[in-house]
Write a protein that holds these residues in place. Structure first.
Motif, mmCIF file in Angstrom:
data_model
loop_
_atom_site.group_PDB
_atom_site.id
_atom_site.type_symbol
_atom_site.label_atom_id
_atom_site.label_comp_id
_atom_site.label_asym_id
_atom_site.label_seq_id
_atom_site.Cartn_x
_atom_site.Cartn_y
_atom_site.Cartn_z
ATOM 1 N N SER A 291 0.972 -0.837 -0.195
ATOM 2 C CA SER A 291 -0.029 0.037 0.261
ATOM 3 C C SER A 291 0.917 1.088 -0.234
ATOM 4 C CB SER A 291 -0.616 0.002 1.043
ATOM 5 O OG SER A 291 -1.800 -1.058 1.224
ATOM 6 N N LEU A 292 1.860 1.000 0.376
ATOM 7 C CA LEU A 292 2.737 2.462 0.749
ATOM 8 C C LEU A 292 4.097 1.863 0.032
ATOM 9 C CD1 LEU A 292 2.552 5.254 1.585
ATOM 10 C CD2 LEU A 292 3.797 4.532 3.724
ATOM 11 N N MET A 293 4.936 1.432 0.751
ATOM 12 C CA MET A 293 6.569 1.170 -0.082
ATOM 13 C C MET A 293 6.771 0.977 -1.079
ATOM 14 S SD MET A 293 5.824 1.059 3.288
ATOM 15 C CE MET A 293 6.851 -0.586 4.227
ATOM 16 N N GLY A 294 5.828 -0.184 -1.513
ATOM 17 C CA GLY A 294 6.064 -1.072 -2.885
ATOM 18 C C GLY A 294 4.831 -0.139 -3.942
ATOM 19 N N THR A 295 4.465 0.774 -3.860
ATOM 20 C CA THR A 295 3.312 1.577 -4.932
ATOM 21 C C THR A 295 3.817 2.929 -4.913
ATOM 22 O OG1 THR A 295 1.630 1.050 -3.612
ATOM 23 C CG2 THR A 295 1.969 -0.618 -4.855
ATOM 24 N N LYS A 296 4.233 3.110 -3.822
ATOM 25 C CA LYS A 296 3.671 4.831 -4.268
ATOM 26 C C LYS A 296 4.948 5.854 -5.110
ATOM 27 C CE LYS A 296 3.965 9.141 -0.404
ATOM 28 N NZ LYS A 296 5.055 9.676 0.215
#
Length: 377
Positions: A91-96
């Motif tokens: 939800s954050l580090m992998g896609t931001k």
């Protein structure tokens, strides 16, 4: 001051609390023991819109704030830290950085499928000799016709064996400054290495990753210009710390609930052990610490949502919430005594898993230095 949740926030919290109670908690022990990635639950959370909570509607998200995301993530972590770690990464580090910097093709082919749970993302930052010290990152990106060639070694990469794409920090340009690249799993020269066997979060795979003359096309340099990676990373660190604190709240709540339940049922000397002051004092300290940690995490998230200065508060929230959660899990094991050491009770899992939160986003020692610097400024 109004500390009440809004109707929308309470509805989000209730939705994920039910999901935890009905879907996650009943499977958590079996998934942990089998070292099995919770793919079905991962997809179910995608269907609930979890992965898109922090992203705008224009790219498939729901446009919610960090506060709402933390409320949901805490409930996931209450059921399983392995699942919470996986979905927090997604939800954050992998896609931001894909959403922030990716071109239209990347958004359509990788980012939007990731929000649906059809693709899994990972971030490659930590190296054997570079953790908190970003200056020690040694992976290089050499410019060639049509793209870059990456060489280097990364470690402690969450979800690496399952990932479809990797956001990679490497040094590029004449000044060798951090630059962000997107590497898809099919790219030649990408090697997912040995899995790291961990003390906890057994259902969340973590591996080494190597780049051996890995060619990355220009279209997959996420950085708008060479060397802007560190600035983007530092802007994200506060969010990472806040959501790590939120995960700590979840496992702490689970441990406290189990201690309260057990203390009400366990009989010694003719009465439940929660009638003894020694146990009552433990429960009181655990509950008070959890309440204080919750306030710090929620305030840090609120400051972030309000676009007010929050880096010091994020560090404080992560420091206090994770250390307090570790203490609560330890005290819960003491309340259960010998059963706190037994694999048939969940407290041993909480005690192992909570240490996951002490590391990600900065160790307690690093956070104290960050806070001291802010206080002294």
């Amino acid at each position: 001051m109004n500390f009440d949740l809004t109707d929308e926030q309470r509805a989000i919290q209730d939705t994920f609390a039910r999901f935890c109670d009905e879907r996650i908690a009943p499977q958590a022990a079996a998934l942990d023991e089998a070292r099995a990635f919770p793919r079905a639950l991962f997809r179910e959370l995608a269907e609930l819109g979890f992965f898109g909570m922090r992203y705008p509607e224009s790219v498939g998200g729901t446009g919610l704030a960090l506060t709402e995301f933390c409320l949901a993530l805490t409930e996931v972590a209450r059921g399983s830290m392995s699942l919470a770690g996986a979905v927090a990464m997604q939800s954050l580090m992998g896609t931001k950085f894909l959403q922030l910097l990716g071109n239209a093709d990347i958004i359509e082919s990788l980012f939007k499928p990731a929000l649906r749970g059809d693709r899994i993302g990972a971030i490659c930052m930590t190296e054997p000799n570079a953790g908190s010290d970003l200056e020690s990152i040694a992976t290089t990106a050499t410019k060639v016709d049509g793209g870059y060639v990456l060489n280097g070694q990364k470690t402690w990469i969450t979800s690496a064996p399952l990932a479809d794409f990797f956001t990679v920090f490497a040094r590029a340009g004449d000044e060798k400054k951090l630059t962000i690249f997107l590497v898809e799993k099919e790219f030649r020269g990408l090697v997912v290495g040995r899995e790291i066997h961990k003390m906890g979060v057994w259902a969340l795979p973590t591996s080494e990753v190597a780049f051996n003359d890995c060619f990355v096309p220009d279209s997959h340099r996420l950085s708008k210009e060479e060397g802007d990676g560190e600035a983007h990373l530092r802007k994200t660190l506060a969010e990472i710390r806040i959501i790590t604190g939120a995960m700590a709240l979840g496992v702490a709540r689970a441990a406290l609930n189990e201690a309260v339940r057990y203390a009400g049922e366990r009989q010694q000397f003719g009465k439940p052990i929660n009638r003894f002051q020694a146990i009552q004092l433990k429960l009181a300290e655990m509950a008070t610490g959890l309440e204080a940690a919750t306030a710090l995490v929620h305030r840090a998230a609120w400051l972030c949502d309000a676009k007010r200065p929050h880096h010091k508060e994020a560090a404080m929230a992560k420091l206090f919430a994770t250390e307090t959660a570790a203490s609560i899990c330890d005290q819960a094991a003491r309340v259960l005594a010998s059963y706190g050491y037994a694999m048939e009770y969940p407290v041993q899992r909480y005690l192992r898993d909570v240490r996951f939160t002490l590391i990600g986003g900065g160790t307690s020692e690093i956070l104290k230095l960050v806070i001291a610097k802010e206080v002294s400024a």
